[in-house]
Scaffold this motif. Structure first.
Motif, short mmCIF file in Angstrom:
data_model
loop_
_atom_site.label_atom_id
_atom_site.label_comp_id
_atom_site.label_asym_id
_atom_site.label_seq_id
_atom_site.Cartn_x
_atom_site.Cartn_y
_atom_site.Cartn_z
N LEU A 75 0.78 -0.95 0.06
CA LEU A 75 0.18 -0.12 -0.05
C LEU A 75 1.04 1.14 -0.02
N VAL A 76 0.39 2.37 -0.65
CA VAL A 76 1.22 3.43 -0.72
C VAL A 76 0.13 4.67 -0.66
N SER A 77 0.60 5.67 0.60
CA SER A 77 -0.51 6.65 0.41
C SER A 77 0.03 7.69 0.00
N PHE A 78 -0.88 8.68 -0.68
CA PHE A 78 -0.48 9.90 -1.10
C PHE A 78 -0.99 11.01 -0.28
N GLY A 79 -1.26 10.49 0.86
CA GLY A 79 -1.92 11.52 1.99
C GLY A 79 -1.37 11.78 3.38
N HIS A 80 0.11 11.40 3.23
CA HIS A 80 0.59 11.07 4.78
C HIS A 80 0.86 12.49 5.17
N ALA A 81 0.70 13.85 4.47
CA ALA A 81 0.82 14.96 5.13
C ALA A 81 -0.26 15.15 5.84
N LEU A 82 -1.29 14.53 5.83
CA LEU A 82 -2.60 14.39 6.88
C LEU A 82 -1.87 14.26 8.34
N TYR A 83 -1.32 13.23 8.61
CA TYR A 83 -0.87 12.98 9.96
C TYR A 83 0.46 13.64 10.29
N PHE A 84 1.42 13.97 9.40
CA PHE A 84 2.54 14.91 9.39
C PHE A 84 1.92 16.28 10.04
N GLY A 85 1.20 16.85 9.19
CA GLY A 85 0.33 18.13 9.45
C GLY A 85 -0.47 18.12 10.86
N PHE A 86 -1.10 16.92 11.09
CA PHE A 86 -1.71 16.76 12.21
C PHE A 86 -0.88 16.96 13.53
N GLY A 87 0.20 16.08 13.61
CA GLY A 87 1.29 15.99 14.49
C GLY A 87 1.75 17.27 14.67
N ALA A 88 2.11 17.77 13.71
CA ALA A 88 2.79 19.26 13.81
C ALA A 88 1.96 20.45 14.54
N TYR A 89 0.57 20.52 14.06
CA TYR A 89 -0.30 21.19 14.48
C TYR A 89 -0.82 20.99 15.94
N VAL A 134 4.74 26.45 12.06
CA VAL A 134 3.74 25.60 11.39
C VAL A 134 2.84 26.37 10.16
N ASP A 135 2.81 25.84 8.78
CA ASP A 135 1.84 26.53 8.16
C ASP A 135 1.17 25.43 7.38
N PRO A 136 0.05 25.64 6.77
CA PRO A 136 -0.58 24.32 6.11
C PRO A 136 0.11 23.96 4.63
N ASP A 137 0.59 25.00 4.21
CA ASP A 137 1.33 24.82 2.68
C ASP A 137 2.58 23.84 2.67
N SER A 138 3.21 23.99 3.85
CA SER A 138 4.42 23.21 3.86
C SER A 138 4.17 21.90 4.94
N MET A 139 2.99 21.76 5.34
CA MET A 139 2.82 20.69 6.43
C MET A 139 1.69 19.94 5.74
N ALA A 140 0.56 20.20 5.40
CA ALA A 140 -0.55 19.54 5.16
C ALA A 140 -1.00 19.43 3.71
N ASN A 141 -0.32 20.31 2.74
CA ASN A 141 -0.70 20.17 1.43
C ASN A 141 -0.39 18.84 0.55
N TRP A 142 -1.02 18.47 -0.65
CA TRP A 142 -0.78 17.11 -1.13
C TRP A 142 0.74 17.32 -1.82
N THR A 143 1.22 18.30 -2.07
CA THR A 143 2.60 18.45 -2.76
C THR A 143 3.56 17.58 -1.50
N VAL A 144 3.23 17.90 0.07
CA VAL A 144 4.14 17.34 0.87
C VAL A 144 3.93 15.88 0.94
N SER A 145 2.68 15.30 0.95
CA SER A 145 2.59 14.11 0.72
C SER A 145 3.25 13.31 -0.43
N GLY A 146 3.23 14.11 -1.55
CA GLY A 146 4.14 13.57 -2.59
C GLY A 146 5.66 13.54 -2.42
N GLU A 147 6.08 14.41 -1.52
CA GLU A 147 7.49 14.53 -1.25
C GLU A 147 7.93 13.32 -0.34
N PHE A 148 6.84 12.94 0.29
CA PHE A 148 7.17 11.75 1.34
C PHE A 148 7.33 10.66 0.25
#
Lengths: 442, 298, 318
Positions: free
Chosen positions: C54-68, C232-246
């Motif tokens: 499984l591959v997730s394209f949305g782990h910025a969700l947890y990254f951002g959630f933890g950060a916030y 913390v800010d949403p563009d570098s913590m929770a945006n889909w591009t961040v998930s892509g980077e992971f």
């Protein structure tokens, strides 16, 4: 033995990496130069509206400083900053606050930057401020708007300066203009992008209106399109159906231009009075397509508002800029240029106080704190937040098309003094607005 | 009553916009099972090409309505060129790899193409408002609408119907369905899957470019327009069911009309409409409203 | 002793080297290292998921959630790094546990996209919340460490050690877990779920456990990032591009080894840093180009370079 050999390879790799990393360090400060980092939007939606004009403006001033060719009042100040040439590192501000903080550290610690003049987005400025203070790095924000920089994030700045007024001044000037020129207005609404800048712009304008014109009703249905959505059909319908005749908008760049195309096609600007707080970024580009009759701001006396300022500095700047980029300078160009001039002023003044020797960072900071220097378009007073936040005059006017000159001009321009639109030193902008703007000198 | 009609019109226009920007993504996913992030680049290149051609066209003395041809020509040029180059030059080497690797490859292509766009057209915006100005405006229920945006509804219907009929009523469509259903068996039955894939990718790319090319006259064609479209089209496709053309249509309608209603009734929540619908659909029917059935592998 | 293998030894050596190096590193190197550890941890979670296919394209969700989550605690007066990181990790873990009930039913691209959809919802919520600074985000003050309040460079030095210790524990833990029966089930689920179920294991449960783990470490990475950057800010913590980077980092690292994710994250940071420096206007081109090159020519990630070296060593000479 196997493990040993493996870790030996790892060490080799590590050494190789370290060598590669170290290669560029120490290059920067070899000559007697001042390394100035200039972060600005080079990619993405912010580039055409703010980033590239800002870079162009900064570059022109940096070149002129290095050649010693700035006009009066900087004509007798020699070449460079306190005699040293500026080595400019222009780079991209895209990617969000976190990436920019990382980049800031890189520039400081790896490339030996001496000062920063840049950042356009409020978000980046907010993120950079604590780091700049931590790393003790002289940082001049020429553009970003949020009042939070010195009101919340750092109330006692030592290394961070901002060389233009903040967003509160925009809201106040706009409301004052409305009060003076549309005293009978029957109500107002707004269309602002749903992100920090749009929310802040609307809040300040709304608060100022509530103080200045308490009897004028505000719409309950202000529009909040997503930023960069580019499609405003439904919003335009809603605005045209609303009963409020005045519409406040802080749209900028591509969003603003799309809104203007779609609104013009539907006669929105004949039906409603639009107040655009940062539309100067697009007026030259839009030409005849820009909605004549709309109220316009440029976040201060910049861009099109400076078209007729008759000083050698301004005339020179407009000429060089227009010749090189075949379009007149806009707000961002002026503001970035003003930031670079602040550095010029501070280094030269600090040098003269230091007996002509090149000043230390602390001396430069002392020279800039509380100073008053000449920007391209207006005098800049660094007299807020312990001398770190600037106040300038502000201008609002009505856009018109000049048939003879074949270009856009500002008419019915009203000027507001720096102490009229900026909160007094030590006063929080929002509280100042809510408390009835006490101490404003208009 | 007036408001209701206005909501409906605004909603239909926005739905058509959503459908046009997401249909290319759906086509490619439906057949090839590739989630194409570079779709955003097709959109952006289509818009830039369209603006350039329209600008060039109106510098000549040719009849004004010919400007519309420029839009479709732009979509064709971009779609065919990038479709063939990307599919033949890159994607075909990756078909045997995991699907998320392919997604990431298209993400990489998107990053590269964003900058290629800037190398070609620079950062200054391009305008191409002439076609919109040409069609003028019309009053419906005492409110002015611009005709160009209304034609978007027609275009969406034509494209949607055309694709759907092409898929279900033609021989080519049936071949496609066979490939969608089982790639290996189709190959064994003598269907040239390679050609099917290339053609599909090119068609998807043309659709993506057409979205941008047709929208171009209503916007400022400037850096960053492709990024927004990616998120938007993903959302529509997820709601409608990935790879289903009727699904994309229903998804677009659902989002478009809800959004228009929000703008008129509760503008504060406009930003959330698309996310809220997506969350709701995901919670109830996570495979999307019209998702094709999935066989479990044994 | 059966738990000690080459990977554990390698990780321990790396840990010790970095621990000592912390006191000598240039500040910017440490900062890149810190980010690499944080992003590497997220990629480690993705790696665990990837092993089940499984591959997730949305782990910025947890990254951002933890950060916030961590950053918001500082708003109400808590500054202890242990508390903040624990809270960020836990918050993301709980969220992953809840969403896991839904997500564990999905596979392949649907799984990837559902994750992305949820991360976009978080992004929307943050943008809409003016109290949290909307797109501007807000600053996170310097943390304390169990009462120790470092100043200046010591902040990053301490935070680096703090992060290093925890990532070491997590990484070794993951490695050992992979060798247990449940851990070994990953590959089995990836290869053939139905056979796993015939053996009496629940594939969904296996996936759920991995999913919660990946959420936990992503939250950990996010909290560390918030402290390291101070913002913390949403563009570098929770945006889909961040998930892509992971996902980028995960693929860069390859599936081969748990330690590789950190090397992958480091390489990613370096590519980006130097692209920014030498091609300020075209850094995306370089980033995308390198990604394409890796996908085409290094299909198994950087780790495969090491494996290739090893293989060629072993190859008998003719």
């Amino acid at each position: 033995m196997k493990i040993l050999r493996k870790s030996g390879r790892a060490t080799l790799l590590a050494t190789g990496l370290a060598a590669a990393l170290g290669a560029t360090a120490g290059l920067a400060n070899a000559a007697e130069t001042v390394v100035m980092a200039v972060p600005t939007f080079l990619t993405g939606a912010g580039a055409p509206a703010f980033g590239v004009p800002a870079r162009n403006g900064a570059e022109i001033i940096i070149e002129a400083i290095n050649k010693g060719k700035l006009p009066a009042p900087y004509n007798n100040s020699g070449k460079g900053l306190a005699g040293r040439q500026i080595q400019a590192l222009i780079y991209d501000e895209s990617g969000g606050g976190v990436k920019q903080v990382a980049e800031f550290r890189n520039k400081v610690q790896k490339q030996g930057v001496d000062l920063f003049v840049g950042y356009i987005s409020s978000g980046t400025c907010a993120a950079i401020t604590p780091v700049a203070e931590e790393l003790k790095m002289l940082t001049i924000f020429p553009i970003c708007g949020t009042p939070r920089i010195f009101e919340e994030i750092d109330k006692n700045p030592k290394y961070v300066f901002r060389t233009m007024g903040h967003a509160t001044a925009d809201g106040v000037a706009e409301a004052m203009y409305v009060k003076a020129n549309m005293p009978d207005v029957k109500g107002y609404t707004g269309i602002n992008q749903n992100y920090a800048w749009g929310q802040d712009s609307w809040r300040d304008f709304d608060l100022a209106m509530k103080q200045l014109m308490p009897n004028v009703p505000v719409s309950e249905k202000t529009q909040w399109p997503k930023i960069f959505s580019g499609q405003y059909g439904a919003e335009i319908s809603a605005l045209m159906l609303s009963k409020e005749p005045l519409v406040h908008s802080s749209l900028w760049g591509g969003d603003l231009e799309a809104f203007i195309f779609q609104g013009s096609a539907r006669g929105l600007f004949r039906k409603k009075k639009l107040l655009f707080s940062v539309a100067d970024t697009s007026v030259y580009r839009l030409g005849k397509k820009a909605p004549a009759g709309a109220i316009l701001g440029a976040r201060g006396p910049y861009g099109i508002f400076a078209a007729n300022v008759d000083t050698p500095l301004n005339k020179w700047f407009r000429k060089v800029y227009s010749d090189r980029y075949s379009t007149p300078p806009v707000g961002g160009s002026y503001q970035a240029a003003q930031g670079v001039l602040a550095a010029k002023y501070a280094y030269d003044k600090a040098a003269s106080m230091n007996g002509g020797k090149f000043p230390s960072k602390d001396q430069v900071i002392a020279a800039l704190e509380g100073a008053t220097f000449q920007g391209i378009a207006a005098k800049v007073h660094m007299n807020r937040s312990n001398g770190h936040q600037a106040a300038t005059k502000h201008m609002i006017g009505v856009l018109a098309w000049d048939k003879e000159a074949g270009g856009p001009i500002m008419t019915k321009v009203q000027e507001f003094g720096p102490d009229c639109v900026m909160p007094p030193p030590g006063v929080n902008g929002t509280e100042w607005l809510k408390g009835g703007m006490k101490g404003a000198k208009c | 009553m007036q408001e209701l009609i206005v909501i409906l019109i605004d909603g239909l226009v926005f739905s058509s916009y959503l459908f046009m920007v997401s249909v290319g993504l759906t086509v490619i996913f439906g057949v090839m099972k590739i989630l194409n992030v570079a779709h955003g680049s097709f959109y952006a290149f289509g818009a830039y090409m369209s603006a350039t051609l329209i600008g060039a066209y109106y510098n000549t003395d040719l009849p004004e309505f010919g400007g519309f041809l420029a839009i479709f020509l732009a979509a064709l040029i971009i779609g065919v060129f990038f479709g063939i180059v990307l599919e033949r030059g890159l994607l075909r080497f990756l078909y045997h790899r995991d699907e998320h690797i392919i997604v990431l490859a298209t993400f990489a292509m998107f990053l590269v193409l964003e900058d290629v766009l800037m190398m070609i057209w620079g950062t200054d915006p391009y305008y191409a408002y002439e076609p919109m100005a040409l069609l003028g405006a019309v009053d419906i229920v005492e409110l002015t609408f611009d005709v160009y945006s209304l034609t978007l509804i027609g275009l969406a219907v034509i494209v949607g119907l055309g694709l759907w009929l092409g898929l279900t009523r033609t021989k080519w469509g049936k071949l496609l369905l066979a490939v969608i259903f089982d790639r290996e068996i189709s190959q064994a039955m003598g269907i040239n899957v390679t050609v099917v894939f290339t053609v599909t990718f090119v068609v998807g790319a043309i659709m993506g470019a057409l979205g941008g090319a047709y929208i171009a006259p209503t916007i400022s064609v400037s850096p960053g327009i492709g990024v927004e479209v990616i998120v938007l089209s993903f959302a529509v496709v997820v709601i409608g069911g990935m790879g289903s053309i009727p699904g994309a249509m229903i998804g677009a309608l659902l989002v478009g009309i809800s959004r228009a209603a929000a703008v008129h009734k509760f503008p504060e929540i406009e930003l959330f409409v698309i996310y809220a619908i997506m969350a709701l659909v995901l919670a109830i029917r996570p495979e999307g409203l019209f998702a094709p059935a999935q066989a479990r592998k044994i | 002793m059966r738990y000690i293998d080459k990977t554990v030894v390698g990780l321990t050596i790396a840990f010790l080297v970095l621990f000592i190096a912390d006191f000598f590193m240039a500040e910017w190197v440490r900062f890149i290292g810190l980010q690499s550890l944080a992003r590497g941890a997220v990629a480690l979670g993705l790696l665990v998921l990837w092993r089940t296919g499984l591959v997730s394209f949305g782990h910025a969700l947890y990254f951002g959630f933890g950060a916030y989550a961590a950053a918001m605690l500082t708003l109400i007066g808590y500054h202890d790094a242990f508390l903040l990181v624990f809270a960020g990790t836990l918050a993301a873990g709980v969220l992953a546990y809840l969403l896991g009930f839904l997500l564990r039913r999905y596979r392949a691209i649907f799984f990837a996209l559902l994750n992305m959809a949820f991360s976009m919802i978080l992004y929307g919520v943050i943008v809409k919340t003016e109290e949290l600074g909307s797109t501007d985000g807000f600053s996170v003050l310097t943390p304390t460490f169990l009462g120790y309040a470092p100043q200046g460079e010591a902040v990053q030095t301490t935070l680096f050690i703090f992060t290093l210790v925890f990532t070491y524990i997590i990484t070794v833990g993951v490695h050992l877990y992979m060798k247990t029966t449940l851990g070994g089930m990953s590959m089995a689920v990836r290869e053939n779920e139905i056979r796993v179920e015939y053996l009496g294991y629940s594939a969904e449960k296996v996936i759920h456990v991995k999913y919660v783990f990946s959420g936990l470490v992503a939250g950990f990475g996010g909290a560390i990032m918030a402290l390291a950057i101070g913002q913390v800010d949403p563009d570098s913590m929770a945006n889909w591009t961040v998930s892509g980077e992971f996902v980028f980092i995960t693929i860069l690292s390859g599936i081969g080894n748990v330690g590789a994710t950190y090397i992958g994250a480091l390489v990613f940071e370096l590519i980006r840093t130097y692209a920014f420096e030498y091609a300020p206007q075209f850094w995306q081109f370089i980033l995308g180009g390198s990604l394409l090159a890796i996908i085409m020519f290094l299909p198994d990630g950087i780790w495969s370079l090491f494996s290739r070296l090893r293989r060629s060593e072993k190859a008998p000479s003719p």
